[in-house]
Write an enzyme that holds these catalytic residues in place. Structure first.
Site, PDB file in Angstrom:
ATOM      1  N   LEU A 170      26.229 -89.923  24.147  1.00  0.00           N
ATOM      2  CA  LEU A 170      27.116 -90.333  23.057  1.00  0.00           C
ATOM      3  C   LEU A 170      28.529 -89.771  23.246  1.00  0.00           C
ATOM      4  O   LEU A 170      29.522 -90.469  23.008  1.00  0.00           O
ATOM      5  CB  LEU A 170      26.557 -89.870  21.708  1.00  0.00           C
ATOM      6  CG  LEU A 170      25.130 -90.322  21.364  1.00  0.00           C
ATOM      7  CD1 LEU A 170      24.747 -89.884  19.954  1.00  0.00           C
ATOM      8  CD2 LEU A 170      24.991 -91.825  21.516  1.00  0.00           C
TER       9      LEU A 170
ATOM     10  N   ASP B 135      32.195 -80.098  28.479  1.00  0.00           N
ATOM     11  CA  ASP B 135      30.750 -80.046  28.678  1.00  0.00           C
ATOM     12  C   ASP B 135      30.401 -78.673  29.233  1.00  0.00           C
ATOM     13  O   ASP B 135      31.260 -77.978  29.777  1.00  0.00           O
ATOM     14  CB  ASP B 135      30.254 -81.139  29.634  1.00  0.00           C
ATOM     15  CG  ASP B 135      28.782 -81.480  29.366  1.00  0.00           C
ATOM     16  OD1 ASP B 135      28.507 -82.413  28.587  1.00  0.00           O
ATOM     17  OD2 ASP B 135      27.907 -80.781  29.916  1.00  0.00           O
TER      18      ASP B 135
ATOM     19  N   ASP C   6      30.662 -73.376  27.049  1.00  0.00           N
ATOM     20  CA  ASP C   6      29.434 -73.410  26.252  1.00  0.00           C
ATOM     21  C   ASP C   6      29.874 -73.262  24.799  1.00  0.00           C
ATOM     22  O   ASP C   6      30.382 -72.207  24.405  1.00  0.00           O
ATOM     23  CB  ASP C   6      28.532 -72.240  26.680  1.00  0.00           C
ATOM     24  CG  ASP C   6      27.261 -72.142  25.843  1.00  0.00           C
ATOM     25  OD1 ASP C   6      27.160 -72.822  24.799  1.00  0.00           O
ATOM     26  OD2 ASP C   6      26.371 -71.363  26.235  1.00  0.00           O
ATOM     27  N   VAL C   7      29.675 -74.299  23.996  1.00  0.00           N
ATOM     28  CA  VAL C   7      30.190 -74.246  22.615  1.00  0.00           C
ATOM     29  C   VAL C   7      29.484 -73.188  21.766  1.00  0.00           C
ATOM     30  O   VAL C   7      29.990 -72.806  20.716  1.00  0.00           O
ATOM     31  CB  VAL C   7      30.119 -75.622  21.903  1.00  0.00           C
ATOM     32  CG1 VAL C   7      30.990 -76.651  22.601  1.00  0.00           C
ATOM     33  CG2 VAL C   7      28.679 -76.105  21.768  1.00  0.00           C
TER      34      VAL C   7
ATOM     35  N   SER D   6      22.246 -86.157  12.414  1.00  0.00           N
ATOM     36  CA  SER D   6      21.154 -87.019  12.901  1.00  0.00           C
ATOM     37  C   SER D   6      20.355 -87.531  11.720  1.00  0.00           C
ATOM     38  O   SER D   6      20.336 -86.895  10.652  1.00  0.00           O
ATOM     39  CB  SER D   6      20.241 -86.207  13.815  1.00  0.00           C
ATOM     40  OG  SER D   6      19.024 -86.897  14.067  1.00  0.00           O
TER      41      SER D   6
ATOM     42  N   TYR E 185      15.562 -78.447  15.417  1.00  0.00           N
ATOM     43  CA  TYR E 185      16.607 -79.465  15.585  1.00  0.00           C
ATOM     44  C   TYR E 185      16.984 -80.054  14.222  1.00  0.00           C
ATOM     45  O   TYR E 185      18.175 -80.176  13.893  1.00  0.00           O
ATOM     46  CB  TYR E 185      16.073 -80.562  16.519  1.00  0.00           C
ATOM     47  CG  TYR E 185      17.031 -81.700  16.789  1.00  0.00           C
ATOM     48  CD1 TYR E 185      17.997 -81.609  17.788  1.00  0.00           C
ATOM     49  CD2 TYR E 185      16.947 -82.889  16.067  1.00  0.00           C
ATOM     50  CE1 TYR E 185      18.864 -82.666  18.052  1.00  0.00           C
ATOM     51  CE2 TYR E 185      17.806 -83.949  16.319  1.00  0.00           C
ATOM     52  CZ  TYR E 185      18.761 -83.834  17.317  1.00  0.00           C
ATOM     53  OH  TYR E 185      19.625 -84.886  17.559  1.00  0.00           O
TER      54      TYR E 185
ATOM     55  N   LYS F   1      20.627 -79.862  12.308  1.00  0.00           N
ATOM     56  CA  LYS F   1      21.363 -81.067  11.910  1.00  0.00           C
ATOM     57  C   LYS F   1      21.591 -81.094  10.393  1.00  0.00           C
ATOM     58  O   LYS F   1      22.619 -81.604   9.919  1.00  0.00           O
ATOM     59  CB  LYS F   1      20.612 -82.320  12.379  1.00  0.00           C
ATOM     60  CG  LYS F   1      20.572 -82.492  13.894  1.00  0.00           C
ATOM     61  CD  LYS F   1      21.968 -82.456  14.508  1.00  0.00           C
ATOM     62  CE  LYS F   1      22.027 -82.969  15.927  1.00  0.00           C
ATOM     63  NZ  LYS F   1      23.371 -82.795  16.528  1.00  0.00           N
TER      64      LYS F   1
HETATM   65  P1  NAP Z   1      22.894 -85.890  25.874  1.00  0.00           P
HETATM   66  O1  NAP Z   1      22.930 -87.183  26.613  1.00  0.00           O
HETATM   67  O2  NAP Z   1      21.893 -84.861  26.279  1.00  0.00           O
HETATM   68  O3  NAP Z   1      24.370 -85.270  25.901  1.00  0.00           O
HETATM   69  C1  NAP Z   1      24.637 -84.010  25.343  1.00  0.00           C
HETATM   70  C2  NAP Z   1      25.623 -83.300  26.242  1.00  0.00           C
HETATM   71  O4  NAP Z   1      25.949 -82.036  25.633  1.00  0.00           O
HETATM   72  C3  NAP Z   1      25.012 -82.979  27.621  1.00  0.00           C
HETATM   73  O5  NAP Z   1      25.931 -83.252  28.654  1.00  0.00           O
HETATM   74  C4  NAP Z   1      24.723 -81.491  27.490  1.00  0.00           C
HETATM   75  O6  NAP Z   1      24.660 -80.804  28.723  1.00  0.00           O
HETATM   76  C5  NAP Z   1      25.894 -81.038  26.651  1.00  0.00           C
HETATM   77  N1  NAP Z   1      25.655 -79.719  26.097  1.00  0.00           N
HETATM   78  C6  NAP Z   1      24.468 -79.152  25.757  1.00  0.00           C
HETATM   79  N2  NAP Z   1      24.649 -77.906  25.315  1.00  0.00           N
HETATM   80  C7  NAP Z   1      25.986 -77.665  25.382  1.00  0.00           C
HETATM   81  C8  NAP Z   1      26.780 -76.548  25.073  1.00  0.00           C
HETATM   82  N3  NAP Z   1      26.221 -75.419  24.612  1.00  0.00           N
HETATM   83  N4  NAP Z   1      28.118 -76.631  25.247  1.00  0.00           N
HETATM   84  C9  NAP Z   1      28.687 -77.761  25.716  1.00  0.00           C
HETATM   85  N5  NAP Z   1      27.972 -78.861  26.055  1.00  0.00           N
HETATM   86  C10 NAP Z   1      26.630 -78.809  25.879  1.00  0.00           C
HETATM   87  O7  NAP Z   1      22.622 -86.148  24.315  1.00  0.00           O
HETATM   88  P2  NAP Z   1      23.119 -87.352  23.356  1.00  0.00           P
HETATM   89  O8  NAP Z   1      21.949 -88.182  23.045  1.00  0.00           O
HETATM   90  O9  NAP Z   1      24.353 -87.959  23.880  1.00  0.00           O
HETATM   91  O10 NAP Z   1      23.436 -86.512  22.024  1.00  0.00           O
HETATM   92  C11 NAP Z   1      24.766 -86.207  21.608  1.00  0.00           C
HETATM   93  C12 NAP Z   1      24.719 -85.667  20.186  1.00  0.00           C
HETATM   94  O11 NAP Z   1      24.161 -86.661  19.323  1.00  0.00           O
HETATM   95  C13 NAP Z   1      23.810 -84.440  20.040  1.00  0.00           C
HETATM   96  O12 NAP Z   1      24.375 -83.551  19.103  1.00  0.00           O
HETATM   97  C14 NAP Z   1      22.525 -85.035  19.513  1.00  0.00           C
HETATM   98  O13 NAP Z   1      21.767 -84.082  18.814  1.00  0.00           O
HETATM   99  C15 NAP Z   1      23.063 -86.137  18.624  1.00  0.00           C
HETATM  100  N6  NAP Z   1      22.123 -87.215  18.345  1.00  0.00           N
HETATM  101  C16 NAP Z   1      21.595 -87.979  19.357  1.00  0.00           C
HETATM  102  C17 NAP Z   1      20.707 -89.012  19.037  1.00  0.00           C
HETATM  103  C18 NAP Z   1      20.093 -89.907  20.093  1.00  0.00           C
HETATM  104  O14 NAP Z   1      19.204 -90.691  19.755  1.00  0.00           O
HETATM  105  N7  NAP Z   1      20.518 -89.855  21.339  1.00  0.00           N
HETATM  106  C19 NAP Z   1      20.367 -89.236  17.704  1.00  0.00           C
HETATM  107  C20 NAP Z   1      20.915 -88.437  16.708  1.00  0.00           C
HETATM  108  C21 NAP Z   1      21.801 -87.443  17.039  1.00  0.00           C
HETATM  109  P3  NAP Z   1      23.190 -80.575  29.381  1.00  0.00           P
HETATM  110  O15 NAP Z   1      22.683 -81.931  29.745  1.00  0.00           O
HETATM  111  O16 NAP Z   1      23.470 -79.679  30.543  1.00  0.00           O
HETATM  112  O17 NAP Z   1      22.345 -79.913  28.310  1.00  0.00           O
END
Ligand code: NAP
Length: 275
Positions: free
Chosen positions: A17, A36, A61-62, A169, A182, A186
């Site tokens: 996202l 990232d 790292d946030v 979420s 989680y 959220k």
């Molecule tokens: P994603 O593809 O795993 O992307 C998340 C990115 O954040 C990854 O590149 C990850 O790196 C990075 N990250 C993790 N920990 C971090 C940190 N401490 N500091 C900086 N970067 C960090 O996940 P996504 O699906 O795009 O999700 C994005 C957001 O939307 C998240 O907050 C998630 O909870 C929320 N969300 C997603 C969904 C869904 O269905 N996909 C639904 C509701 C909410 P690594 O890969 O190395 O961990």
């Protein structure tokens, strides 16, 4: 273009996202800082931005307050202005979580329910969650959102304008039995969104949240085919979301089209949750 010359930071924008949001913001004329935890992923997103005001990758790292302060110091020094923060970085699984076991038990429970036997399989997630997993989950999502927001508000207050968008979420709205840590993180982000929105409104800073449903990203990729089918079956639009549909929501909340929105959440979820 809706974000011409605005400076935006999207955290966790090396994937999923965040990547889609960063690319759309750049298309709309923003200068985008792509954060990232893995620099190579952030750089890849920047390399995909074509013909726009340009992007910049910053590793941090946030969940680490000092790293977040250093990232914002770089932004202040190199870009001067700061207009938009998207708190997107996240993880779905904590260290040591028994993902395979939870998937197996969730699948067993789905099979019991579709065959009309009730739900007898115990997931037992909460009683097996470790301190370490709980803390890391809250650290990345909740501490990370707070650390970045604190720095962003400081910069935005210099010009009394800004937009902050927090990724919550549907897990915060309807519960997620497979990941209570989680869901708690959220839910905390939603409450934080409402409080900060009231705090900073007089400075012209708007704070809103997005509560996506099930979206196809690397985070949801490891979901088993059966669980994926069960989630889609509960989604009235009958499909997972595309990251660009969440990015469009973020663009709306970032630009002046949403100038009377603050303290709100929008949920691109295909009807999975109807509140
Ligand atoms: P994603 O593809 O795993 O992307 C998340 C990115 O954040 C990854 O590149 C990850 O790196 C990075 N990250 C993790 N920990 C971090 C940190 N401490 N500091 C900086 N970067 C960090 O996940 P996504 O699906 O795009 O999700 C994005 C957001 O939307 C998240 O907050 C998630 O909870 C929320 N969300 C997603 C969904 C869904 O269905 N996909 C639904 C509701 C909410 P690594 O890969 O190395 O961990």
């Amino acid at each position: 273009m809706k974000l011409t010359d605005r400076v935006a930071l999207v955290t966790g924008a090396g994937s999923g996202l965040g990547r889609a949001i960063a690319l759309l913001f750049a298309e709309e004329g923003a200068r985008v800082v792509v954060n990232d935890v893995r620099l190579e992923l952030a750089e890849k997103t920047v390399s995909e931005m074509k013909g726009q005001a340009g992007g910049r990758a910053i590793q941090a790292d946030v969940a680490d307050s000092a790293q977040v302060k250093a990232m914002f110091a770089t932004i202040e020094r190199d870009l001067g202005a700061f207009d938009i923060l998207v708190n997107n970085a996240g993880i779905a699984v904590g260290p040591g979580d028994d993902r395979a076991g939870i998937v197996r038990k969730s699948e067993a429970r789905i099979m019991e329910m579709v065959s009309g036997q009730g739900a007898h399989t115990h997931l037992d997630v909460t009683q097996n969650l470790s301190d370490e997993s709980w803390r890391r989950m809250l650290a990345v999502h909740l501490d990370g959102t707070f650390f970045c927001t604190r720095e962003a508000v400081r910069l935005m207050s210099q010009r009394n304008r800004g937009a902050i968008i927090n990724l919550s979420s549907v897990a915060a709205l309807m519960g997620l039995e497979a990941a209570p840590h989680y869901a708690a993180a959220k839910g905390g982000i939603l409450a934080f969104t409402r409080a900060v929105a009231r705090d900073v409104a007089s400075r012209g800073i708007r704070v809103n949240a997005i509560c996506p449903g099930y979206i196809d990203t690397p985070m949801t990729e490891p979901m088993s085919p059966l669980i994926r089918a069960a989630v889609i079956a509960r989604t009235p639009l009958g499909r997972p979301g595309d990251p660009r549909e969440v990015a469009a929501t973020a663009l709306f909340l970032a630009c002046d089209d949403s100038s009377f929105f603050t303290g709100q959440w929008l949920s691109p979820n295909g009807g999975l949750f109807i509140g």
